[in-house]
Design an enzyme around this catalytic site. Structure first.
Site, PDB file in Angstrom:
ATOM      1  N   HIS A 121       0.932  -1.255  -0.224  1.00 17.43           N
ATOM      2  CA  HIS A 121      -0.059   0.116  -0.008  1.00 17.43           C
ATOM      3  C   HIS A 121       1.037   1.111  -0.064  1.00 17.43           C
ATOM      4  O   HIS A 121       2.005   1.200   0.467  1.00 17.43           O
ATOM      5  CB  HIS A 121      -0.785  -0.078   1.550  1.00 17.43           C
ATOM      6  CG  HIS A 121      -1.864   1.067   1.371  1.00 17.43           C
ATOM      7  ND1 HIS A 121      -1.513   2.434   1.836  1.00 17.43           N
ATOM      8  CD2 HIS A 121      -3.325   0.897   1.258  1.00 17.43           C
ATOM      9  CE1 HIS A 121      -2.885   2.996   1.819  1.00 17.43           C
ATOM     10  NE2 HIS A 121      -3.766   2.179   1.363  1.00 17.43           N
ATOM     11  N   ASP A 198       3.000  -4.453   7.982  1.00 14.95           N
ATOM     12  CA  ASP A 198       1.859  -3.485   7.970  1.00 14.95           C
ATOM     13  C   ASP A 198       0.572  -4.535   7.905  1.00 14.95           C
ATOM     14  O   ASP A 198       0.194  -5.511   7.035  1.00 14.95           O
ATOM     15  CB  ASP A 198       1.703  -2.990   6.453  1.00 14.95           C
ATOM     16  CG  ASP A 198       0.122  -2.476   6.186  1.00 14.95           C
ATOM     17  OD1 ASP A 198      -0.689  -2.707   6.646  1.00 14.95           O
ATOM     18  OD2 ASP A 198       0.251  -1.778   4.877  1.00 14.95           O
ATOM     19  N   LYS A 224     -10.641  -0.893  10.290  1.00 15.80           N
ATOM     20  CA  LYS A 224     -10.583  -1.998   9.447  1.00 15.80           C
ATOM     21  C   LYS A 224     -10.703  -3.450  10.425  1.00 15.80           C
ATOM     22  O   LYS A 224     -10.741  -4.582   9.789  1.00 15.80           O
ATOM     23  CB  LYS A 224      -9.307  -2.214   8.558  1.00 15.80           C
ATOM     24  CG  LYS A 224      -9.021  -1.074   7.592  1.00 15.80           C
ATOM     25  CD  LYS A 224      -7.619  -1.422   7.002  1.00 15.80           C
ATOM     26  CE  LYS A 224      -7.341  -0.036   6.112  1.00 15.80           C
ATOM     27  NZ  LYS A 224      -8.157   0.167   5.099  1.00 15.80           N
ATOM     28  N   CYS A 368      -4.606   2.379  -3.832  1.00 17.02           N
ATOM     29  CA  CYS A 368      -3.137   2.768  -3.082  1.00 17.02           C
ATOM     30  C   CYS A 368      -2.252   1.911  -3.382  1.00 17.02           C
ATOM     31  O   CYS A 368      -1.404   1.787  -2.502  1.00 17.02           O
ATOM     32  CB  CYS A 368      -3.501   3.307  -1.624  1.00 17.02           C
ATOM     33  SG  CYS A 368      -4.605   4.422  -1.495  1.00 17.02           S
TER      34      CYS A 368
HETATM   35  C1  LIG Z   1      -2.449  -2.846   3.680  1.00 19.82           C
HETATM   36  C2  LIG Z   1      -2.823  -1.535   4.076  1.00 19.82           C
HETATM   37  N1  LIG Z   1      -1.997  -0.679   4.602  1.00 19.82           N
HETATM   38  C3  LIG Z   1      -2.269   0.447   4.998  1.00 19.82           C
HETATM   39  C4  LIG Z   1      -3.387   1.114   4.850  1.00 19.82           C
HETATM   40  C5  LIG Z   1      -3.468   2.528   5.290  1.00 19.82           C
HETATM   41  O1  LIG Z   1      -4.439   2.402   6.492  1.00 19.82           O
HETATM   42  P1  LIG Z   1      -4.944   3.735   7.120  1.00 19.82           P
HETATM   43  O2  LIG Z   1      -5.443   4.819   6.004  1.00 19.82           O
HETATM   44  O3  LIG Z   1      -5.954   3.623   8.017  1.00 19.82           O
HETATM   45  O4  LIG Z   1      -3.793   4.165   7.779  1.00 19.82           O
HETATM   46  C6  LIG Z   1      -4.389   0.334   4.264  1.00 19.82           C
HETATM   47  C7  LIG Z   1      -5.784   0.983   4.132  1.00 19.82           C
HETATM   48  O5  LIG Z   1      -6.358   0.623   3.234  1.00 19.82           O
HETATM   49  C8  LIG Z   1      -4.113  -1.037   3.761  1.00 19.82           C
HETATM   50  O6  LIG Z   1      -5.111  -1.649   3.227  1.00 19.82           O
END
Ligand SMILES: Cc1ncc(COP(=O)(O)O)c(C=O)c1O
Length: 410
Positions: A121, A198, A224, A368
């Site tokens: 991401h 992550d 999430k 993203c």
């Molecule tokens: C794999 C992963 N990493 C990081 C994020 C970023 O999360 P946040 O926007 O809650 O900081 C997301 C959000 O979609 C994600 O799916």
């Protein structure tokens, strides 16, 4: 312990509403999950009975609020089999990764190396690119396999004596692929580097023993995993946190401030500058207890069955025409319930808009993960992502709607 999808669904007030004349089929859980009564009530109860700032006040509400905030930390720690001191509240995964990129990153020298992957991401790429620009580190990328997994065979060639950190997605938000953490942790530690994961897409799927998994840092978001927005966690081993310089400066993270200098509070508060998201933390504490109340193995089987039904249904819709391209593992092993696909000749946004007309909430676009999209020569995909409250009706509504969308759009 119980697991009854219909009863679980009834615990989520938002799932009782209709969208465009249809029952809501919410399949955008990788973006944000919904909240059950248990979480909504915990937040409401806190805000209406105990709301006050935390850590310094001596009046009753301040003490109750502090207790609730620290209790929430304890609940999260138990969920991870970790120590409370190792749980740092952040505003989400992104801020947790940025914390590490600053605090740990500031100890890196020019030429030190960080390894990420093409599956990440943006929130696990951009902070490291910014660190590269700030400190002159070298940023390396592990490639992905055709199945949308990180190509772990490429790791040996990238690891060197200069590698300081490897930061990888535990579960991909696009392909659902789950990383084999044990397969990489030993190699990474053998060169003296640290491993960050992550975990944004892993946490809704039940408690696990984080300290024995092999990671040194772990980041995730409350929204999430059935909790409110604006709360997340950075976990790290106590001995690492003790040595880590603070990230942001301000109130709540100090012991004493004089004109000359500041002495910092102990962990975890040293990394929680300013008024934290208190009610959100209470909501996260309620969410982890709610997840723990589910029968984990039946929840896993339920989601595997729904994922399989989605994958099989998409293959059936394709009718061997090669119209639908799946992006991710072909089966349900070592993957979480995230299914991404592209349809030749149909833009993901058009598909999502048409499916919204059937009450089906999907996500379309690059998710993203533009580097991953480039690897597969795509600009975007359509993504269905499942949670424990989803049912076969949700999956079937997706497949029926998609069938019609494909006929109209291609
Ligand atoms: C794999 C992963 N990493 C990081 C994020 C970023 O999360 P946040 O926007 O809650 O900081 C997301 C959000 O979609 C994600 O799916």
């Amino acid at each position: 312990m119980s697991f009854d999808p219909a009863a679980i669904r009834a615990e989520f007030p938002i799932l009782q509403r209709e969208v465009r004349g249809h029952p809501l089929h919410y399949l955008d859980n990788a973006a944000t999950t919904q909240m059950p009564h248990a979480v909504l009530n915990a937040v409401h109860d806190h805000e209406t009975k105990h709301r006050a700032n935390v850590l310094r006040g001596v009046h009753t509400l301040a003490e109750e609020s502090t207790e609730a905030y620290e209790q929430a930390r304890g609940h999260v720690a138990r969920f991870l089999s970790a120590r409370s001191e190792e749980v740092i509240f952040t505003s989400g995964t992104t801020s947790a990764i940025n914390l590490v990129a600053h605090s740990l990153g500031n100890t890196f020298a020019e030429g030190d190396e960080v390894i990420v992957s093409d599956l990440e991401h943006h929130s696990n790429i951009v902070p490291w690119q910014m660190l590269r620009d700030r400190k002159g580190i070298v940023l390396k990328f592990l490639p992905v396999t055709n199945e949308g997994r990180i190509d772990l065979d490429a790791l040996d060639a990238l690891l060197t004596a200069r590698t300081r950190l490897v930061s990888l997605v535990h579960v991909s938000n696009v392909t659902g692929a789950e990383l084999d953490v044990r397969a990489v942790a030993e190699k990474i530690h053998a060169v003296g580097a640290k491993l960050m994961l992550d975990g944004a897409q892993r946490m809704a799927h039940g408690p696990f023993d984080l300290p024995t998994m092999g990671a040194d840092f772990y980041a995730f978001s409350g929204h999430k995993m059935y909790a409110p927005n604006g709360i997340g966690v950075l976990w790290a081993r106590q001995e690492i946190l003790e040595d880590l310089p603070p990230f942001q400066g301000g109130g709540e993270m100090i012991l004493a401030v004089t004109r000359e200098k500041t002495t910092f509070a102990a962990i975890p508060h040293r990394f929680e500058a300013g008024t934290p998201p208190i009610a959100q933390a209470v909501g996260l504490g309620a969410a982890v207890r709610w997840i723990e109340s589910l029968d984990q193995s039946r929840a896993e089987s339920h989601l595997k069955a729904l994922t399989g039904r989605t994958l099989d249904g998409l293959a059936t819709l394709d009718k061997g025409r090669g119209l639908i391209q799946m992006l991710g593992p072909s089966g349900t092993q070592a993957r979480m319930p995230v299914v991404s696909f592209s349809v030749n000749g149909a833009h993901p946004h058009d598909i999502c808009q048409m499916l919204d007309g059937f009450g089906v909430a999907l996500r379309g676009g690059h998710h993203c993960a533009q580097i991953l999209m480039d690897c597969f020569d795509l600009t975007g995909t359509t993504r269905a992502s499942l949670a424990v409250y989803n049912t076969t009706e949700d999956v079937d509504a997706l497949l029926t709607g998609l069938d019609q969308a494909i006929s109209r759009l291609t």
